[in-house]
Design a protein around this motif. Structure first.
Motif, PDB file in Angstrom:
ATOM      1  N   GLY A 124      35.866  21.328  39.291  1.00  0.00           N
ATOM      2  CA  GLY A 124      37.283  20.986  39.388  1.00  0.00           C
ATOM      3  C   GLY A 124      38.008  21.886  40.375  1.00  0.00           C
ATOM      4  N   HIS A 125      37.403  23.065  40.666  1.00  0.00           N
ATOM      5  CA  HIS A 125      38.033  24.021  41.585  1.00  0.00           C
ATOM      6  C   HIS A 125      37.378  23.990  42.974  1.00  0.00           C
ATOM      7  CE1 HIS A 125      40.227  26.772  38.550  1.00  0.00           C
ATOM      8  NE2 HIS A 125      39.733  25.769  37.846  1.00  0.00           N
ATOM      9  N   GLU A 126      36.541  22.998  43.226  1.00  0.00           N
ATOM     10  CA  GLU A 126      35.708  23.071  44.429  1.00  0.00           C
ATOM     11  C   GLU A 126      36.492  23.035  45.738  1.00  0.00           C
ATOM     12  OE1 GLU A 126      35.015  21.001  41.865  1.00  0.00           O
ATOM     13  OE2 GLU A 126      32.912  21.197  41.298  1.00  0.00           O
ATOM     14  N   TYR A 176      35.776  34.020  39.387  1.00  0.00           N
ATOM     15  CA  TYR A 176      34.557  33.339  38.902  1.00  0.00           C
ATOM     16  C   TYR A 176      34.549  31.820  39.058  1.00  0.00           C
ATOM     17  CZ  TYR A 176      37.779  33.358  34.943  1.00  0.00           C
ATOM     18  OH  TYR A 176      38.894  33.248  34.159  1.00  0.00           O
ATOM     19  N   ARG A 177      35.706  31.176  39.341  1.00  0.00           N
ATOM     20  CA  ARG A 177      35.672  29.714  39.533  1.00  0.00           C
ATOM     21  C   ARG A 177      35.429  29.353  40.998  1.00  0.00           C
ATOM     22  NH1 ARG A 177      35.600  28.372  34.444  1.00  0.00           N
ATOM     23  NH2 ARG A 177      37.367  28.995  33.154  1.00  0.00           N
ATOM     24  N   ASP A 178      35.230  30.358  41.857  1.00  0.00           N
ATOM     25  CA  ASP A 178      35.141  30.103  43.299  1.00  0.00           C
ATOM     26  C   ASP A 178      33.707  29.917  43.782  1.00  0.00           C
ATOM     27  OD1 ASP A 178      37.740  29.887  44.107  1.00  0.00           O
ATOM     28  OD2 ASP A 178      37.991  32.012  44.553  1.00  0.00           O
ATOM     29  N   SER A 197      34.821  41.660  35.641  1.00  0.00           N
ATOM     30  CA  SER A 197      35.266  40.735  34.581  1.00  0.00           C
ATOM     31  C   SER A 197      36.728  40.901  34.156  1.00  0.00           C
ATOM     32  CB  SER A 197      34.389  40.885  33.335  1.00  0.00           C
ATOM     33  OG  SER A 197      33.144  40.295  33.535  1.00  0.00           O
ATOM     34  N   PRO A 198      37.274  42.116  34.069  1.00  0.00           N
ATOM     35  CA  PRO A 198      38.680  42.196  33.627  1.00  0.00           C
ATOM     36  C   PRO A 198      39.567  41.451  34.635  1.00  0.00           C
ATOM     37  CG  PRO A 198      37.638  44.357  33.557  1.00  0.00           C
ATOM     38  CD  PRO A 198      36.713  43.447  34.311  1.00  0.00           C
ATOM     39  N   VAL A 199      40.192  40.379  34.185  1.00  0.00           N
ATOM     40  CA  VAL A 199      40.866  39.503  35.147  1.00  0.00           C
ATOM     41  C   VAL A 199      41.955  40.264  35.909  1.00  0.00           C
ATOM     42  CG1 VAL A 199      40.357  37.378  33.887  1.00  0.00           C
ATOM     43  CG2 VAL A 199      42.482  38.634  33.408  1.00  0.00           C
ATOM     44  N   LEU A 238      42.640  34.013  41.954  1.00  0.00           N
ATOM     45  CA  LEU A 238      42.721  34.286  40.514  1.00  0.00           C
ATOM     46  C   LEU A 238      43.223  33.046  39.807  1.00  0.00           C
ATOM     47  CD1 LEU A 238      45.979  36.219  39.700  1.00  0.00           C
ATOM     48  CD2 LEU A 238      45.467  35.546  42.033  1.00  0.00           C
ATOM     49  N   GLY A 239      43.069  33.043  38.478  1.00  0.00           N
ATOM     50  CA  GLY A 239      43.636  31.960  37.692  1.00  0.00           C
ATOM     51  C   GLY A 239      45.109  32.212  37.404  1.00  0.00           C
ATOM     52  N   GLU A 240      45.813  31.141  37.002  1.00  0.00           N
ATOM     53  CA  GLU A 240      47.271  31.288  36.785  1.00  0.00           C
ATOM     54  C   GLU A 240      47.566  32.174  35.576  1.00  0.00           C
ATOM     55  OE1 GLU A 240      45.586  28.773  35.778  1.00  0.00           O
ATOM     56  OE2 GLU A 240      46.225  28.552  33.705  1.00  0.00           O
ATOM     57  N   ALA A 241      46.668  32.197  34.589  1.00  0.00           N
ATOM     58  CA  ALA A 241      46.923  33.073  33.439  1.00  0.00           C
ATOM     59  C   ALA A 241      46.757  34.532  33.854  1.00  0.00           C
ATOM     60  CB  ALA A 241      45.978  32.744  32.292  1.00  0.00           C
ATOM     61  N   SER A 242      45.803  34.778  34.722  1.00  0.00           N
ATOM     62  CA  SER A 242      45.576  36.140  35.205  1.00  0.00           C
ATOM     63  C   SER A 242      46.755  36.641  36.038  1.00  0.00           C
ATOM     64  CB  SER A 242      44.301  36.205  36.035  1.00  0.00           C
ATOM     65  OG  SER A 242      43.229  35.664  35.302  1.00  0.00           O
ATOM     66  N   ARG A 269      49.529  36.847  35.075  1.00  0.00           N
ATOM     67  CA  ARG A 269      50.421  37.598  34.191  1.00  0.00           C
ATOM     68  C   ARG A 269      49.981  39.048  34.055  1.00  0.00           C
ATOM     69  NH1 ARG A 269      53.854  34.943  30.578  1.00  0.00           N
ATOM     70  NH2 ARG A 269      54.259  37.064  29.872  1.00  0.00           N
ATOM     71  N   GLN A 270      48.886  39.412  34.665  1.00  0.00           N
ATOM     72  CA  GLN A 270      48.451  40.818  34.612  1.00  0.00           C
ATOM     73  C   GLN A 270      49.354  41.672  35.498  1.00  0.00           C
ATOM     74  OE1 GLN A 270      45.788  42.493  33.100  1.00  0.00           O
ATOM     75  NE2 GLN A 270      45.250  40.696  31.887  1.00  0.00           N
ATOM     76  N   GLY A 271      49.578  42.887  35.059  1.00  0.00           N
ATOM     77  CA  GLY A 271      50.395  43.805  35.865  1.00  0.00           C
ATOM     78  C   GLY A 271      49.820  44.026  37.252  1.00  0.00           C
ATOM     79  N   ASP A 281      45.552  27.040  39.573  1.00  0.00           N
ATOM     80  CA  ASP A 281      46.267  26.747  38.325  1.00  0.00           C
ATOM     81  C   ASP A 281      45.656  25.520  37.644  1.00  0.00           C
ATOM     82  OD1 ASP A 281      48.021  26.207  36.308  1.00  0.00           O
ATOM     83  OD2 ASP A 281      49.811  26.047  37.568  1.00  0.00           O
ATOM     84  N   ASN A 282      44.851  25.780  36.607  1.00  0.00           N
ATOM     85  CA  ASN A 282      44.292  24.653  35.834  1.00  0.00           C
ATOM     86  C   ASN A 282      45.017  24.496  34.499  1.00  0.00           C
ATOM     87  OD1 ASN A 282      43.245  26.711  34.249  1.00  0.00           O
ATOM     88  ND2 ASN A 282      41.214  26.643  35.188  1.00  0.00           N
ATOM     89  N   ARG A 283      46.147  25.153  34.359  1.00  0.00           N
ATOM     90  CA  ARG A 283      47.089  24.995  33.243  1.00  0.00           C
ATOM     91  C   ARG A 283      46.548  25.478  31.902  1.00  0.00           C
ATOM     92  NH1 ARG A 283      46.422  20.455  35.416  1.00  0.00           N
ATOM     93  NH2 ARG A 283      45.804  19.359  33.508  1.00  0.00           N
TER      94      ARG A 283
END
Ligand SMILES: Cc1ncc(C[n+]2csc(CCOP(=O)(O)OP(=O)(O)O)c2C)c(N)n1
Length: 815
Positions: free
Chosen positions: A51-53, A72-74, A121-123, A150-154, A156-158, A180-182
């Motif tokens: 889906g991220h291709e 990791y989705r890349d 691993s730590p996003v 990065l992913g959209e949730a990541s 939110r990391q500082g 962003d896969n929501r």
């Protein structure tokens, strides 16, 4: 076979489109192969890029010398950049020949030759290193670009925000791509990601449909061109679908509706891209199917071959944990004179590094001139080269994370953490990246760098966050080196070695000693892992380091009789000199450790445990080993707390006397007797400093007060009131000058001045008597009771029997 290509729907030449389609299918079918193998009980873990291709299309705009910090989705991006199916398959089976030697999870791509940085691993932990690599290229005047996704949730990391800010501040050529896969594992992020919350400037972000490969390619082209042109970072927000479970350990049918899962396939980037190629006559349905089948077979073959490859070797478990230890042949001559302070030695070493090592970069809070660091360690460096000695933002994760990327790019960071107590916002970068990069990439990537920080207490007024020594926290992180010099020569020599070393090295500088004039022994590069014998002796081996080296010296100077103690300054905490200690203990039969750090899990405990598990050392012991340590407690602001917590002269002397008096035999006998166990050498009654009030007096002595951050001496620049003058409380009496500022010294009472004990131009020490003050009323000095530890009011024989004046001098005024 196919009609001539119409370019109407594509920005690419036909060959490029076909090659790109191949990468997309290799990614998709590789993922499906891994899913299948997991279901067959082969492999341990899979995380997919399905889906991220479309992000592979951004790789088309990158040059070989650019850097990529993908997440990791890349998978498709990495294949397009040059990773092979064999690389992917070896990683899946965690084989020795894989990029991590079988140490990293699948999806944690890395390739030194392709400039694909090893993914942690730590996003979000890769984003500040990405900025470091970009800064390196910028410093070298290259027009390279760094891709960081990065992913959209990541997001939110500082670290994401620190990275965006740093990239903007320095106009770094970073292309940030949020995919962003929501969803984050099972948690919806549609309303909680930073763009939805409105905290990012959405005008700066190109929003692109991730099901449209051509659109992603176009956005990538614009972003890369922007960054390459030196216009600073570029930002892409790409809407994609996650077709698979989060990972092989997850089942998204548990938390996503079936129709939602079904509907997302209408947005399959590969199907859409392929259909457009069929429409444009580049492929037919049949040739597309044949291509898919061909690649499917290639995948089978690649995974079959990789499965038969060699496994990692158990005996290589610690291979690449560190680089080789070496000591530079020589170090430049420093102008240290017969005595100097640690800070002068460090400053001169930094200047030598600046002059002779073009790859060295200095960075930290307030390190640039004219301030030159809160301890003046970096004075003059930014004047010499403002591009290589730079003030950092007030952001420790930035300092630590950028150092990792800059070092792995090829520079030599020598970065300052203002006080070791503030390293914790950057702790993730230390333990997740610095300490693991070399090991996790099987030696492909490394980050030789120096992080230094003032540490420790014995400076009244430091409180919780200007008093920690901290070495125990670092000592147990595999992959880093840790040193604590206690003399100017060792400071210079250890810095020089670390700056030429292969590993991330933490240098802790004991604050209490930083401004102390010390005799200079021979200055040379100091090898890591070699302790320094401060004095030789036959009765006790006393191991210490940092601030406590001076404390021990004071104790031995004042002890009556000839106490035949061998003092070893450990100075290198990791690696540490087992041999020197073991040899010494076998000679003396007694071991004592004096440390400033907390007792539990400490370096002192480590040494005792290691010595007691060495049979030869154990047999030689005449008494149980003793540790004099700070208890597991924080340091409070009122110096009463500090003196209660830290080892002091009395406790060290008492412990030494007890150690010399005890024998292993009697201790074992006492232990068998039904007496309460003594938990440590410093039980709580030992720890609480007794409060003594100052004697009632109608006269007092004005002394040199605490002048800040370990400063010990000052010069009298002017005497403002004369002997016999009547003065009021708060009147300035004289002015003294330190390396940092001019301080007026004031009276704290009304009274009449006696004879000055010093003259203008004299050098005075903190705590030194200046002038007596005769008070009219003769009231008791109540402050001396309530603030017994303030140096201006204490004298060795009066207010501070426990702590002793010498160790109170030089207070700390945190900036
Ligand atoms: C710092 C950290 N916390 C938690 C995790 C566990 N974890 C791995 S991926 C993930 C979700 C990430 O979501 P997102 O950034 O949107 O990327 P996606 O996986 O959806 O592509 C979590 C919670 C982690 N790897 N790192």
């Amino acid at each position: 076979m196919s009609k001539p290509a119409s370019k109407a729907t594509s920005q690419f030449e036909p060959a490029t489109r076909l090659a790109l389609l191949r990468s997309l299918w290799r990614s998709r079918l590789g993922d499906l192969r891994e899913q299948s193998l997991i279901r067959q009980g082969k492999g341990w873990f899979h995380i997919s890029g399905m889906g991220h291709e479309a992000l592979a299309a951004v790789a088309l705009s990158l040059e070989p010398e650019d850097y990529a910090f993908p997440y990791y989705r890349d998978r498709a991006f990495c294949l397009q950049r040059g990773l092979t199916d064999r690389d992917m398959a070896l990683a899946f089976y965690a084989k020795r020949e894989s990029s991590s030697g079988g140490r990293q999870l699948t999806g944690h791509f890395s390739d030194r030759k392709l400039n694909i940085w090893s993914h942690p691993s730590p996003v979000g932990a890769h984003l500040l290193p990405a900025c470091g690599a970009a800064w390196g290229m910028q410093l070298d005047g290259k027009d390279g670009v760094v891709y960081a996704s990065l992913g959209e949730a990541s997001a939110r990391q500082g670290d994401f925000f620190e990275a965006v800010c740093f990239a903007k501040e320095r106009k770094l050529p970073v292309v940030f791509v949020v995919e962003d896969n929501r969803i984050a594992i099972s948690t919806s992020t549609a309303e909680t990601n930073p763009i939805a919350l409105g905290v990012l400037n959405s005008e700066e972000w190109q929003r692109v449909d991730g099901s449209d490969v051509e659109a992603v390619a176009a956005a990538g082209k614009v972003a890369v061109a922007h960054a390459r042109a030196g216009q600073g970072p570029a930002f892409i927000w790409c809407d994609v679908e996650r077709f698979s479970n989060h990972s092989s350990a997850d089942d998204q049918r548990m938390y996503r509706a079936a129709d939602e899962l079904e509907a997302m396939h209408a947005r399959d980037p590969i199907a859409i891209f392929q259909q457009a190629m069929i429409k444009d006559g580049l492929l037919t349905e049949a040739s597309a199917k044949a291509l898919e089948e061909e690649i499917r077979e290639e995948m089978r073959a690649a995974y079959k071959a990789a499965g038969a490859d060699v496994d990692p070797l158990a005996e290589e478990c610690d291979l690449h944990l560190h680089g080789a230890l070496s000591t530079p042949d020589a170090m430049p001559k420093l102008e240290l004179g017969e005595s100097c302070r640690i800070l002068d030695a460090v400053n001169q070493t930094f200047h030598s590094a600046m002059d002779t090592m073009p790859e060295v970069v200095f960075f930290g809070e307030d390190i640039a001139d004219p301030k030159g660091g809160v301890f003046n360690l970096t004075k003059g460096l930014s004047k010499k080269d403002p591009l290589r000695a730079v003030n950092s933002p007030l952001a420790e994760s930035t300092i630590m994370g950028v150092s990792v990327g800059l070092a792995s790019y090829g520079k030599r960071p020598c970065f300052e953490i203002q006080f070791v107590d503030f390293i914790y916002p950057g702790w993730n970068q230390l333990v997740s990246n610095m300490a693991t990069l070399r090991w996790r990439s099987f030696g492909q990537w490394k980050c030789p760098l120096v992080i230094y920080a003032p540490c420790g207490g014995y400076l009244p007024g430091g409180a919780l966050w200007h008093s920690q020594s901290g070495e125990g926290s670092f000592a147990r992180v595999p992959g880093i080196r840790v040193v604590v010099p206690s003399t100017p020569a060792d400071a210079a020599g250890l810095f020089w070695t670390a700056l030429h070393g292969e590993d991330p090295t933490i240098i802790l500088l004991p604050k209490h000693l930083m401004w102390a004039e010390q005799r200079v022994q021979q200055v040379a590069a100091v090898p890591l892992g070699v302790a320094r014998t401060v004095r030789e002796g036959l009765l006790v081996t006393l191991v210490t380091w940092g601030n406590c080296v001076e404390l021990v010296d004071e104790v031995l100077e004042t002890m009556e009789g000839d106490v035949d103690v061998e003092v070893i300054d450990l100075r290198s905490i990791q690696p540490w000199d087992r041999e020197a200690i073991a040899d010494s203990v076998q000679k003396t039969g007694r071991l004592m450790i004096v440390q400033e750090d907390n007792i539990s899990g400490s370096v002192g405990q480590m040494i005792v445990a290691e010595m007691c598990s060495d049979e030869d050392v154990l047999r030689s012991l005449k008494s149980p080993p003793v540790i004099v340590s700070k208890a597991d407690v924080h340091v409070g602001f009122n110096p009463i707390y500090e003196y209660a917590a830290l080892p002091d002269r009395e406790r060290v002397a008492a412990a030494l006397e007890r150690l010399l008096a005890s024998t292993l035999q009697t201790t074992l006998e006492q232990a068998r007797a039904p007496a309460p166990m003594r938990a440590s050498v410093t039980d709580s009654s030992d720890m609480i400093a007794s409060e003594e009030s100052a004697p009632f007096s109608s006269s007092k002595m004005i002394t040199v007060p605490i002048l800040g951050e370990g400063i010990r001496v000052a010069r009298v620049v002017s005497i403002l009131k004369q002997s016999g003058d009547a003065v009021l409380a708060d009147d300035a009496l004289c002015e003294v000058e330190t390396d940092k500022a001019v301080f007026p010294i004031e009276s704290d009472e009304d009274g009449v001045l006696g004879d000055w004990l010093i003259s203008e131009g004299d050098e005075v020490e903190v705590g030194q008597d200046l002038v007596p003050l005769q008070m009219q009323g003769g009231e008791p000095d109540s402050d001396a009771v309530s603030r017994p530890a303030v140096a201006a009011e204490a004298s060795e024989s009066e207010a501070q029997p426990e702590a002793g004046l010498k160790r109170q001098q030089g207070g700390l005024l945190p900036e």
